[in-house]
Design a protein around this motif. Structure first.
Motif, PDB file in Angstrom:
ATOM      1  N   ALA A   3      36.876  49.105  50.380  1.00 58.11           N
ATOM      2  CA  ALA A   3      37.949  50.000  50.847  1.00 58.11           C
ATOM      3  C   ALA A   3      38.113  49.879  52.360  1.00 58.11           C
ATOM      4  O   ALA A   3      39.240  49.861  52.881  1.00 58.11           O
ATOM      5  CB  ALA A   3      37.634  51.435  50.439  1.00 58.11           C
ATOM      6  N   ALA A   4      36.978  49.772  53.083  1.00 63.28           N
ATOM      7  CA  ALA A   4      37.053  49.656  54.548  1.00 63.28           C
ATOM      8  C   ALA A   4      37.719  48.335  54.941  1.00 63.28           C
ATOM      9  O   ALA A   4      38.616  48.302  55.797  1.00 63.28           O
ATOM     10  CB  ALA A   4      35.653  49.749  55.142  1.00 63.28           C
ATOM     11  N   ARG A   5      37.287  47.234  54.297  1.00 63.45           N
ATOM     12  CA  ARG A   5      37.909  45.935  54.599  1.00 63.45           C
ATOM     13  C   ARG A   5      39.406  45.996  54.305  1.00 63.45           C
ATOM     14  O   ARG A   5      40.234  45.520  55.080  1.00 63.45           O
ATOM     15  CB  ARG A   5      37.263  44.824  53.750  1.00 63.45           C
ATOM     16  N   ASN A   6      39.733  46.639  53.182  1.00 58.86           N
ATOM     17  CA  ASN A   6      41.148  46.696  52.804  1.00 58.86           C
ATOM     18  C   ASN A   6      41.979  47.502  53.805  1.00 58.86           C
ATOM     19  O   ASN A   6      43.149  47.210  54.027  1.00 58.86           O
ATOM     20  CB  ASN A   6      41.276  47.290  51.399  1.00 58.86           C
ATOM     21  N   SER A   7      41.345  48.524  54.428  1.00 59.27           N
ATOM     22  CA  SER A   7      42.091  49.338  55.400  1.00 59.27           C
ATOM     23  C   SER A   7      42.540  48.469  56.583  1.00 59.27           C
ATOM     24  O   SER A   7      43.590  48.733  57.182  1.00 59.27           O
ATOM     25  CB  SER A   7      41.252  50.532  55.871  1.00 59.27           C
ATOM     26  N   LEU A   8      41.767  47.441  56.919  1.00 57.35           N
ATOM     27  CA  LEU A   8      42.201  46.501  57.969  1.00 57.35           C
ATOM     28  C   LEU A   8      43.188  45.481  57.405  1.00 57.35           C
ATOM     29  O   LEU A   8      44.176  45.126  58.049  1.00 57.35           O
ATOM     30  CB  LEU A   8      40.991  45.763  58.548  1.00 57.35           C
ATOM     31  N   LEU A   9      42.901  45.024  56.166  1.00 51.06           N
ATOM     32  CA  LEU A   9      43.722  43.943  55.604  1.00 51.06           C
ATOM     33  C   LEU A   9      45.174  44.369  55.380  1.00 51.06           C
ATOM     34  O   LEU A   9      46.090  43.565  55.585  1.00 51.06           O
ATOM     35  CB  LEU A   9      43.105  43.436  54.297  1.00 51.06           C
ATOM     36  N   ILE A  10      45.376  45.644  54.989  1.00 48.79           N
ATOM     37  CA  ILE A  10      46.772  46.044  54.731  1.00 48.79           C
ATOM     38  C   ILE A  10      47.578  46.156  56.034  1.00 48.79           C
ATOM     39  O   ILE A  10      48.797  46.170  55.999  1.00 48.79           O
ATOM     40  CB  ILE A  10      46.886  47.354  53.890  1.00 48.79           C
ATOM     41  N   GLN A  11      46.889  46.177  57.181  1.00 48.81           N
ATOM     42  CA  GLN A  11      47.588  46.218  58.473  1.00 48.81           C
ATOM     43  C   GLN A  11      47.576  44.856  59.170  1.00 48.81           C
ATOM     44  O   GLN A  11      48.082  44.723  60.283  1.00 48.81           O
ATOM     45  CB  GLN A  11      46.892  47.231  59.409  1.00 48.81           C
ATOM     46  N   ALA A  12      46.941  43.857  58.505  1.00 47.26           N
ATOM     47  CA  ALA A  12      46.662  42.594  59.209  1.00 47.26           C
ATOM     48  C   ALA A  12      47.947  41.895  59.686  1.00 47.26           C
ATOM     49  O   ALA A  12      48.033  41.454  60.836  1.00 47.26           O
ATOM     50  CB  ALA A  12      45.860  41.659  58.300  1.00 47.26           C
ATOM     51  N   LEU A  13      48.941  41.796  58.830  1.00 46.85           N
ATOM     52  CA  LEU A  13      50.145  41.049  59.218  1.00 46.85           C
ATOM     53  C   LEU A  13      50.952  41.828  60.248  1.00 46.85           C
ATOM     54  O   LEU A  13      51.516  41.238  61.188  1.00 46.85           O
ATOM     55  CB  LEU A  13      50.988  40.715  57.986  1.00 46.85           C
ATOM     56  N   ALA A  14      50.980  43.161  60.090  1.00 43.03           N
ATOM     57  CA  ALA A  14      51.708  43.989  61.069  1.00 43.03           C
ATOM     58  C   ALA A  14      51.053  43.868  62.450  1.00 43.03           C
ATOM     59  O   ALA A  14      51.740  43.895  63.474  1.00 43.03           O
ATOM     60  CB  ALA A  14      51.727  45.445  60.608  1.00 43.03           C
ATOM     61  N   GLY A  15      49.731  43.724  62.472  1.00 45.62           N
ATOM     62  CA  GLY A  15      49.036  43.571  63.755  1.00 45.62           C
ATOM     63  C   GLY A  15      49.369  42.264  64.454  1.00 45.62           C
ATOM     64  O   GLY A  15      49.307  42.162  65.679  1.00 45.62           O
TER      65      GLY A  15
END
Ligand SMILES: Cc1cc2nc3c(=O)[nH]c(=O)nc-3n(C[C@H](O)[C@H](O)[C@H](O)COP(=O)(O)OP(=O)(O)OC[C@H]3O[C@@H](n4cnc5c(N)ncnc54)[C@H](O)[C@@H]3O)c2cc1C
Length: 413
Positions: free
Chosen positions: A108-120
């Protein structure tokens, strides 16, 4: 004139993205790099923006599998025997991280970064006009037996529960999408939303050039230590002249461990060294990235040919590469893609900066208010660099962070 100033140590993809995001927030930024930006781990990776890769590396049952894998010469996990004393505490924490409830929380923690990865990344890629280095063509995982596919059920379910879109295929459907695949493939999983860069180094180069174009400075120096004032570091000690600092970001990949330790933060960061081989003129095209579950190799058609990557070798980051490992990757790549002939044009090794709990450290130093940490992104540093830079800039400007940073605290170990 910039009224605030930041010094970022490390010119890999993570440091470059931190520098760019701080610059966008009005900081005057100096990037301190001892070699050429983008030439360490960020140079030769597989290029995937692995937004579907929430699954951590320590999964339930790992305690049984690891000893067998370490003894098997064909296994993708290697440990240099002279590194065992240093690596043992890391493996102990790795096994602890494989408890089912921890695996769920880490995913869940990794996913919290991954769902923002492209926007970042998006504003950085657009501003640098680096879109030509990005392709949106998906990824396919392949399986050579029903047993291998069944063994992946837990990891696939974890992905599904974290919102990853997947299509399950049989071998013929997989070969229709990717004609170069071996007839051994009996199952595949298509991940159409995964995108990638067709040249990780050129992407670094384009972003670093944009940083300089906008007034950023790249200082060629090796950071060696800090002079500490009442509020935290005031000067960076280098192999050349000392550098006055205000805000400091440590983003030196696997080499961050000793810099963080000098500032009182001790992290179990190890080099998980990966290798690649490049086939300059393969004579056929791959339409998307391919990851073999059976062989633990990833294959991607890059700007300059087909690149096969793999292996996790736990060893000192700067120890000489063992190119027999690259030869193993070549053998597996040829088994997966039977038309892949000829000798590799080049072979490479780079150190993934890995924590045993498959999560980076992103946050403020517990000891010094003017220091931020951004390192330890293991297999996902390319993917997470943009959002990491954004989060560091949010912390440095005192704004609420887009992602909850509690799971990534530097003092969690
Ligand atoms: C084979 C392989 C395949 C991979 N595939 C993928 C993938 O498909 N997708 C993905 O997201 N990730 C992938 N990764 C992981 C990714 O490459 C890394 O996580 C990422 O490159 C780490 O970036 P970084 O900036 O933290 O470190 P690095 O790129 O290692 O950069 C650190 C920089 O700091 C500099 N430095 C160190 N110490 C000092 C000092 N004291 N003073 C000054 N400078 C210093 C170094 O010279 C270096 O340039 C892969 C890695 C490997 C090896």
């Amino acid at each position: 004139m910039n009224t605030r100033h930041a010094t970022v140590i490390g010119g890999g993809i993570v440091g470059i993205c931190c520098a760019l995001h701080l610059q966008r927030q009005g900081f005057g930024v100096r990037l301190v790099e001892r070699g050429e930006p983008g030439r360490a781990a960020s140079f030769g990776n597989s290029g995937s923006f692995g937004t579907a890769s929430c699954v951590p590396f320590a999964l339930p049952g790992v305690l049984k599998r690891v000893p067998r894998m370490l003894l098997d010469p064909e296994s993708p996990l290697k440990l240099r025997w002279n590194h065992v004393p240093r690596a043992l505490p890391w493996f102990r924490r790795f096994v602890e991280a494989s408890r089912p409830e921890r695996v769920e929380a880490i995913a869940a923690a990794r996913n919290s970064l991954l769902i923002q990865a492209l926007a970042g990344y998006a504003p950085l890629i657009e501003a640098a006009d680096a879109g030509r280095w990005v392709a949106h063509d998906g990824l396919m995982m392949t399986f050579e037996s029903e047993a291998a596919f069944a063994a992946a059920a837990y990891a696939l379910d974890l992905r599904r529960r974290n919102g990853v879109h997947m299509d399950i295929l049989d071998g013929n459907e997989a070969r229709q999408m990717e004609p170069a695949l071996s007839p051994r493939i009996v199952r595949a999983v298509s991940l159409p939303d995964v995108s990638r860069t067709i040249d990780p180094f050129r992407l670094c180069e384009a972003l670093a050039a944009d940083f300089v174009r906008r007034g950023g400075e790249i200082a060629s120096a090796e950071a060696r230590g800090f002079a500490i004032g009442p509020e935290g570091p005031v000067r960076l000690l280098t192999d050349g002249a000392p550098i006055d600092v205000e805000t400091v970001v440590i983003a030196a990949g696997v080499w961050s461990r000793s810099l963080a330790a000098q500032l009182g933060t001790h992290v179990p960061l190890e080099a998980e060294r990966g290798y690649h081989v490049m086939f300059a003129d393969p004579g056929f095209a791959l339409r998307r990235a391919v990851v073999s579950a059976d062989r633990s190799v990833s294959i991607s058609h890059m700007h300059e040919g087909i690149r096969a990557t793999g292996v996790s070798e736990i060893a000192a980051p700067d120890a000489p590469a063992d190119m027999r490992i690259a030869d193993r990757i070549t053998r597996h790549a040829r088994a997966l893609l039977p038309d892949l002939g000829g000798e590799p044009a080049s072979r490479w090794m780079g150190p993934r900066p890995s924590h045993p709990d498959s999560k980076p450290v992103i946050g403020r130093s517990p000891h010094h208010r003017n220091v931020f940490f951004a390192f330890g992104h293991d297999h996902l540093g390319l993917t997470m660099a943009g959002i990491t830079g954004q989060l560091v800039a949010e912390l440095a400007t005192g704004r609420p962070t887009t992602v909850d940073l509690e799971p990534f605290r530097p003092d969690r170990f």
